[in-house]
Design a protein around this motif. Structure first.
Motif, PDB file in Angstrom:
ATOM      1  N   ALA A  45       0.829  -1.202   0.000  1.00 34.88           N
ATOM      2  CA  ALA A  45       0.000   0.000   0.000  1.00 34.88           C
ATOM      3  C   ALA A  45       0.867   1.258   0.000  1.00 34.88           C
ATOM      4  O   ALA A  45       0.581   2.225  -0.711  1.00 34.88           O
ATOM      5  CB  ALA A  45      -0.934  -0.004   1.206  1.00 34.88           C
ATOM      6  N   GLN A  46       1.933   1.247   0.778  1.00 33.20           N
ATOM      7  CA  GLN A  46       2.835   2.399   0.797  1.00 33.20           C
ATOM      8  C   GLN A  46       3.576   2.542  -0.528  1.00 33.20           C
ATOM      9  O   GLN A  46       3.852   3.645  -0.983  1.00 33.20           O
ATOM     10  CB  GLN A  46       3.830   2.269   1.950  1.00 33.20           C
ATOM     11  CG  GLN A  46       3.169   2.413   3.300  1.00 33.20           C
ATOM     12  CD  GLN A  46       4.100   2.040   4.435  1.00 33.20           C
ATOM     13  OE1 GLN A  46       4.983   1.209   4.270  1.00 33.20           O
ATOM     14  NE2 GLN A  46       3.894   2.649   5.588  1.00 33.20           N
ATOM     15  N   PHE A  47       3.874   1.421  -1.161  1.00 32.53           N
ATOM     16  CA  PHE A  47       4.546   1.440  -2.454  1.00 32.53           C
ATOM     17  C   PHE A  47       3.652   2.072  -3.519  1.00 32.53           C
ATOM     18  O   PHE A  47       4.116   2.832  -4.358  1.00 32.53           O
ATOM     19  CB  PHE A  47       4.922   0.010  -2.840  1.00 32.53           C
ATOM     20  CG  PHE A  47       5.536  -0.115  -4.197  1.00 32.53           C
ATOM     21  CD1 PHE A  47       6.837   0.272  -4.414  1.00 32.53           C
ATOM     22  CD2 PHE A  47       4.804  -0.626  -5.254  1.00 32.53           C
ATOM     23  CE1 PHE A  47       7.409   0.145  -5.665  1.00 32.53           C
ATOM     24  CE2 PHE A  47       5.365  -0.756  -6.503  1.00 32.53           C
ATOM     25  CZ  PHE A  47       6.668  -0.365  -6.715  1.00 32.53           C
ATOM     26  N   ARG A  48       2.363   1.767  -3.492  1.00 34.92           N
ATOM     27  CA  ARG A  48       1.436   2.311  -4.497  1.00 34.92           C
ATOM     28  C   ARG A  48       1.306   3.828  -4.413  1.00 34.92           C
ATOM     29  O   ARG A  48       1.053   4.477  -5.411  1.00 34.92           O
ATOM     30  CB  ARG A  48       0.060   1.664  -4.340  1.00 34.92           C
ATOM     31  CG  ARG A  48       0.027   0.268  -4.869  1.00 34.92           C
ATOM     32  CD  ARG A  48      -1.379  -0.297  -4.911  1.00 34.92           C
ATOM     33  NE  ARG A  48      -1.303  -1.736  -4.991  1.00 34.92           N
ATOM     34  CZ  ARG A  48      -1.592  -2.560  -4.010  1.00 34.92           C
ATOM     35  NH1 ARG A  48      -2.021  -2.103  -2.859  1.00 34.92           N
ATOM     36  NH2 ARG A  48      -1.493  -3.852  -4.168  1.00 34.92           N
ATOM     37  N   VAL A  49       1.488   4.384  -3.221  1.00 32.90           N
ATOM     38  CA  VAL A  49       1.403   5.832  -3.062  1.00 32.90           C
ATOM     39  C   VAL A  49       2.578   6.515  -3.763  1.00 32.90           C
ATOM     40  O   VAL A  49       2.421   7.556  -4.401  1.00 32.90           O
ATOM     41  CB  VAL A  49       1.377   6.205  -1.557  1.00 32.90           C
ATOM     42  CG1 VAL A  49       1.489   7.694  -1.360  1.00 32.90           C
ATOM     43  CG2 VAL A  49       0.111   5.671  -0.918  1.00 32.90           C
ATOM     44  N   VAL A  50       3.753   5.934  -3.682  1.00 31.11           N
ATOM     45  CA  VAL A  50       4.966   6.551  -4.212  1.00 31.11           C
ATOM     46  C   VAL A  50       5.228   6.146  -5.670  1.00 31.11           C
ATOM     47  O   VAL A  50       5.970   6.806  -6.382  1.00 31.11           O
ATOM     48  CB  VAL A  50       6.162   6.169  -3.320  1.00 31.11           C
ATOM     49  CG1 VAL A  50       7.433   6.826  -3.766  1.00 31.11           C
ATOM     50  CG2 VAL A  50       5.886   6.528  -1.881  1.00 31.11           C
TER      51      VAL A  50
END
Length: 107
Positions: A45-50
């Motif tokens: 989920a954090q990867f998709r933001v960046v």
């Protein structure tokens, strides 16, 4: 910090241009270790933001690399410096509260 310390000692004592590639090999090994380990749900989920910013930061230098303005080897060296260290942004984005030592107040 320890790896950077020893890299600095090696770089200072061995004045050779191949020392740059020693650090590059270490960074690539670190990336491979993270890829083979896999991501959990929170990290994805954090990867998709960046991810859109990462595509832009990698895509722009690649696009400029395709224009034959300079010698291809010079452009390749510039591309190395522009793209090789961008995944560290992803690693920082995927760190949780336990991974960051600077998020605690020192009393």
């Amino acid at each position: 910090m320890t790896v950077g310390y020893f890299y600095g000692i090696l770089r200072a004592n061995v004045p050779d241009s191949t020392m740059h590639f020693l650090f590059d090999a270490g960074a690539v090994g670190f990336y491979l270790a993270l890829i083979t380990r896999g991501l959990n749900r929170r990290q994805r989920a954090q990867f998709r933001v960046v991810q859109p910013w990462m595509a832009l930061l990698i895509g722009w230098p690649v696009l400029l690399f395709l224009f034959p303005v300079q010698d291809p080897l010079i452009q390749l060296v510039g591309l190395r410096g522009e793209i090789l260290f961008i995944p560290f942004i992803l690693i920082g984005a995927m760190l949780g509260a336990r991974g960051m030592v600077f998020d605690r107040e020192v009393g």
